[in-house]
Scaffold this active site. Sequence first.
Site, mmCIF file in Angstrom:
data_model
loop_
_atom_site.group_PDB
_atom_site.id
_atom_site.type_symbol
_atom_site.label_atom_id
_atom_site.label_comp_id
_atom_site.label_asym_id
_atom_site.label_seq_id
_atom_site.Cartn_x
_atom_site.Cartn_y
_atom_site.Cartn_z
ATOM 1 N N GLU A 83 0.803 -1.221 0.000
ATOM 2 C CA GLU A 83 0.000 0.000 0.000
ATOM 3 C C GLU A 83 0.840 1.277 0.000
ATOM 4 O O GLU A 83 0.588 2.198 -0.771
ATOM 5 C CB GLU A 83 -0.920 -0.016 1.224
ATOM 6 N N THR A 132 1.958 -8.223 -1.095
ATOM 7 C CA THR A 132 1.761 -8.212 0.352
ATOM 8 C C THR A 132 1.439 -9.625 0.828
ATOM 9 O O THR A 132 0.554 -10.272 0.254
ATOM 10 C CB THR A 132 0.595 -7.296 0.817
ATOM 11 N N ILE A 133 2.124 -10.091 1.849
ATOM 12 C CA ILE A 133 1.735 -11.409 2.376
ATOM 13 C C ILE A 133 0.394 -11.306 3.093
ATOM 14 O O ILE A 133 -0.305 -12.289 3.231
ATOM 15 C CB ILE A 133 2.785 -12.026 3.338
ATOM 16 N N ASP A 134 0.053 -10.078 3.546
ATOM 17 C CA ASP A 134 -1.191 -9.928 4.317
ATOM 18 C C ASP A 134 -2.432 -10.070 3.442
ATOM 19 O O ASP A 134 -3.526 -10.272 3.949
ATOM 20 C CB ASP A 134 -1.225 -8.558 5.001
ATOM 21 N N ARG A 170 -1.990 -29.512 25.971
ATOM 22 C CA ARG A 170 -1.898 -28.060 26.204
ATOM 23 C C ARG A 170 -2.724 -27.299 25.182
ATOM 24 O O ARG A 170 -2.987 -27.783 24.085
ATOM 25 C CB ARG A 170 -0.448 -27.603 26.018
ATOM 26 N N MET A 219 1.192 -13.148 11.087
ATOM 27 C CA MET A 219 1.177 -11.751 10.654
ATOM 28 C C MET A 219 -0.224 -11.377 10.158
ATOM 29 O O MET A 219 -1.077 -12.237 9.946
ATOM 30 C CB MET A 219 2.233 -11.515 9.583
ATOM 31 N N GLU A 236 -1.545 -10.779 14.388
ATOM 32 C CA GLU A 236 -0.821 -9.787 15.205
ATOM 33 C C GLU A 236 -1.668 -8.533 15.450
ATOM 34 O O GLU A 236 -1.500 -7.843 16.448
ATOM 35 C CB GLU A 236 0.488 -9.389 14.509
ATOM 36 N N ARG A 288 0.670 -22.383 25.846
ATOM 37 C CA ARG A 288 1.933 -21.859 25.313
ATOM 38 C C ARG A 288 1.662 -21.019 24.070
ATOM 39 O O ARG A 288 0.756 -21.348 23.296
ATOM 40 C CB ARG A 288 2.872 -22.998 24.923
ATOM 41 N N GLN A 327 7.334 -16.227 8.227
ATOM 42 C CA GLN A 327 6.270 -16.288 7.208
ATOM 43 C C GLN A 327 6.630 -15.533 5.931
ATOM 44 O O GLN A 327 5.988 -15.683 4.908
ATOM 45 C CB GLN A 327 4.973 -15.679 7.774
HETATM 46 O O1 F6P Z 1 2.839 -5.775 5.723
HETATM 47 C C1 F6P Z 1 3.377 -7.025 5.835
HETATM 48 C C2 F6P Z 1 3.933 -7.236 7.208
HETATM 49 O O2 F6P Z 1 4.498 -8.520 7.177
HETATM 50 C C3 F6P Z 1 2.911 -7.087 8.349
HETATM 51 O O3 F6P Z 1 2.111 -8.211 8.516
HETATM 52 C C4 F6P Z 1 3.792 -6.793 9.520
HETATM 53 O O4 F6P Z 1 3.136 -6.050 10.514
HETATM 54 C C5 F6P Z 1 4.882 -5.985 8.908
HETATM 55 O O5 F6P Z 1 4.960 -6.338 7.544
HETATM 56 C C6 F6P Z 1 6.225 -6.208 9.572
HETATM 57 O O6 F6P Z 1 7.140 -5.373 8.979
HETATM 58 P P1 F6P Z 1 8.708 -5.275 9.329
HETATM 59 O O7 F6P Z 1 9.408 -6.145 8.343
HETATM 60 O O8 F6P Z 1 9.006 -3.847 9.132
HETATM 61 O O9 F6P Z 1 8.893 -5.766 10.728
#
Ligand code: F6P
Length: 342
Positions: free
Chosen positions: A104, A126-128, A163, A170, A222, A266, A274
Site C-alpha cells: 500500500e 503483500t503477504i497480508d 496443552r 502476521m 498480530e 503456550r 512467514q
Molecule cells: O505488511 C506485511 C507485514 O508482514 C505485516 O504483517 C507486519 O506487521 C509488517 O509487515 C512487519 O514489517 P517489518 O518487516 O518492518 O517488521
Amino acid sequence: MKIGILTSGGDCPGLNAVIRGIVLKGTTSYDLEFVGIRDGWRGVVDGDFFPLTRHEVKGLSKVGGTILGTSRTNPYEGERGGAENIAKTLYGHRIDGIIAIGGEGTLAAADRLAKDGINVIGVPKTIDNDLRATDYSFGFDTAVNIATEAMDRLRTTGDSHQRCMVAEVMGRHVGWIALHAGMAAGAHAILIPEVPQTLDEIAALVTSAHDRGRAPLVVVSEGFKLQGMDEAYSDKGLDAFNRPRLGGIGDRLAPEIERITGIETRATILGHIQRGGSPSAFDRVLATRLGLHAADAIVDGAWGQMVAMQGTEIVRVPFEDALGELNTVPLHRYEEAAALFG
Ligand code: F6P
C-alpha cells in the site's frame, strides 16, 4: 526504452519471480532494457542503479527475498526526493519509467509520482493480502503454507501435553493469513483484526475443545484486538513509517487463557518466518504472470496503473483502485469458518 525496477516495503516470497518475469518478457518480446534499482525508493532518490539483464534473473523464480533489496524510504522525503528531483535523476540515467513492486505505501507513493508526471507502473505485493483490486497477492499463499505447517507441528506437541497452543501470525490490519492457515490446520479459535472478541469468548472455545479431548489451537493475527482495546498490541516502538511495530498479542493472550480455563497454554509467534524462503508454486506462477503483464503494460504506455489478479485473469487497474480501503475479511467468511471453532 530503459526501465528501472524496484521492490519496496516489507519483502515477500515471489518478488524475484516478478523481476524475472518482467525482464524475460521485456527483453525477448520487446527489446526493452532494464536496470535494477537498489533498496526501493531509496535507490531512485540516490540514483543507485545497476544493469539487469537476462543473466541476472536466471533461476530466480524459486528464490525468496529480493535481489534488488528493499527499504521503506518515502521518495518525497530528503534533499534529493520529490518528483522534480526524481525526474532529473531518471533523465540523467536515460531511464524512461519505473516498475514499482510493493504494498500500500509503495503504491501510494507510485500513485503520487505518476500524478506528478513520472512514468510508473505498479505490481501489488503483500503477504497480508490486504490490497483491494487484486483477488490475491503473491506471498500470501506461501505465508499461509508456512503458518499451516507450523501449526500442524504445534498441534502434535500440544496433543502430547494436552496443552492449549496459541499461534500468532502476521496480519497488521486484516486476518486473511489467520483465517486460511487456521482453517487449514483445524484451529479451534481464529482471532482476526476485523472481529474483536472478549477473553471469555476465547476461553469458552478453548474449554469446549479441551472438554472433547482435543488440545486446543488458537490462531491469532498480530493485529487482533480484544474488545475494548483501541489499538493493536505493540511494545516494540515504531517502524520507518511511524506505525507501531506489532507482534506479541499471542504472548499476552496465553497466560490469560491459562488463568481463565486452567489449561496449560503456550504461545508461538511465527513472525518473519512467514515472509522468508522459497515461494510456493502458486506464488511463483502468480508473480511470474504479473511480471509478464507488467512488461506488456510498459509497451502499451499504461503508466499510472498496476497489474492485478481478478478471478484467474491478470488485468490493469488505476493505482487508486487499490488504495484507500483495505481488503478486509468479510464477516460472512469469518462466520463460515466459525462453524469449525470450539
Ligand atoms: O505488511 C506485511 C507485514 O508482514 C505485516 O504483517 C507486519 O506487521 C509488517 O509487515 C512487519 O514489517 P517489518 O518487516 O518492518 O517488521
